[in-house]
Design an enzyme around this catalytic site. Structure first.
Site, PDB file in Angstrom:
ATOM      1  N   HIS A 132       4.598  12.403  14.895  1.00  0.00           N
ATOM      2  CA  HIS A 132       3.672  12.330  16.021  1.00  0.00           C
ATOM      3  C   HIS A 132       2.746  11.132  15.834  1.00  0.00           C
ATOM      4  O   HIS A 132       2.534  10.654  14.708  1.00  0.00           O
ATOM      5  CB  HIS A 132       2.863  13.612  16.124  1.00  0.00           C
ATOM      6  CG  HIS A 132       3.671  14.779  16.597  1.00  0.00           C
ATOM      7  ND1 HIS A 132       3.115  15.992  16.903  1.00  0.00           N
ATOM      8  CD2 HIS A 132       5.006  14.913  16.823  1.00  0.00           C
ATOM      9  CE1 HIS A 132       4.065  16.826  17.296  1.00  0.00           C
ATOM     10  NE2 HIS A 132       5.222  16.201  17.252  1.00  0.00           N
TER      11      HIS A 132
ATOM     12  N   GLU B  28      -0.472  10.882  15.976  1.00  0.00           N
ATOM     13  CA  GLU B  28      -1.627  11.169  15.125  1.00  0.00           C
ATOM     14  C   GLU B  28      -1.244  11.058  13.652  1.00  0.00           C
ATOM     15  O   GLU B  28      -1.971  10.474  12.853  1.00  0.00           O
ATOM     16  CB  GLU B  28      -2.162  12.592  15.379  1.00  0.00           C
ATOM     17  CG  GLU B  28      -2.560  12.864  16.818  1.00  0.00           C
ATOM     18  CD  GLU B  28      -1.461  13.512  17.642  1.00  0.00           C
ATOM     19  OE1 GLU B  28      -1.777  14.412  18.438  1.00  0.00           O
ATOM     20  OE2 GLU B  28      -0.278  13.126  17.497  1.00  0.00           O
TER      21      GLU B  28
ATOM     22  N   CYS C 165      -0.801  18.465  13.769  1.00  0.00           N
ATOM     23  CA  CYS C 165      -1.627  17.256  13.772  1.00  0.00           C
ATOM     24  C   CYS C 165      -3.107  17.608  13.660  1.00  0.00           C
ATOM     25  O   CYS C 165      -3.874  16.877  13.031  1.00  0.00           O
ATOM     26  CB  CYS C 165      -1.347  16.416  15.008  1.00  0.00           C
ATOM     27  SG  CYS C 165       0.264  15.594  14.926  1.00  0.00           S
TER      28      CYS C 165
ATOM     29  N   CYS D 165      -1.108  18.772  18.574  1.00  0.00           N
ATOM     30  CA  CYS D 165      -0.483  20.051  18.229  1.00  0.00           C
ATOM     31  C   CYS D 165      -1.213  20.630  17.020  1.00  0.00           C
ATOM     32  O   CYS D 165      -2.052  19.962  16.408  1.00  0.00           O
ATOM     33  CB  CYS D 165       1.001  19.849  17.922  1.00  0.00           C
ATOM     34  SG  CYS D 165       1.309  18.977  16.363  1.00  0.00           S
TER      35      CYS D 165
END
Length: 145
Positions: free
Chosen positions: A73, A75, A104, A101
């Protein structure tokens, strides 16, 4: 924070979220492109977008258009870049185009990030809830205008 400072912060938040959305265009993912910036003292200290780990082919989805399990992801990419630099994300703000999410969110908490600004809501809110529970300021900013 007085109104002038609040307006300046809102203007900065909108500017950085637009920059994160432009950064998302670097992603090779077809289903969703996500960008993230980490900003500290008005300096971008890291950036990231969703994609495969270094050295892997730039294909995020399988033949059924399902995201491959090893795709990182945005992040996580931004936070791991910090780990490879001499910078610290302690007290920083993360700008991310999609709400984080839960996985993260855990990384954001551990990285010492104190504010998260995001521009696209996701159907699951568990990441946002965890960030708030950790005392992190979470702000939704529309990517429009």
């Amino acid at each position: 924070m007085d109104d002038t400072m609040k307006n300046k912060q809102e203007a900065l938040d909108k500017r950085y979220i637009r920059m994160a959305s432009i950064w998302a265009e670097n992603s090779y993912c077809r289903r969703r492109q996500v960008g993230a910036l980490i900003v500290k003292d008005k300096m971008i200290i890291s950036d990231g977008y969703n994609g495969t780990p270094s050295g892997f082919e730039n294909v995020c989805e399988d033949e059924n258009n399902v995201t491959k399990p090893y795709v990182l992801h945005a992040e996580a990419n931004a936070i791991t870049k910090i780990a490879r630099s001499n910078n610290s994300s302690n007290g920083a703000t993360m700008y991310v185009t999609a709400s984080p999410c839960i996985e993260c969110a855990k990384l954001i908490i551990q990285a010492g990030i104190k504010r998260v600004v995001y521009s696209e809501k996701y159907r699951l809110e568990d990441g946002i809830e965890l960030l708030r529970r950790a005392g992190i300021e979470v702000i939704f900013v529309s990517a429009e205008n």
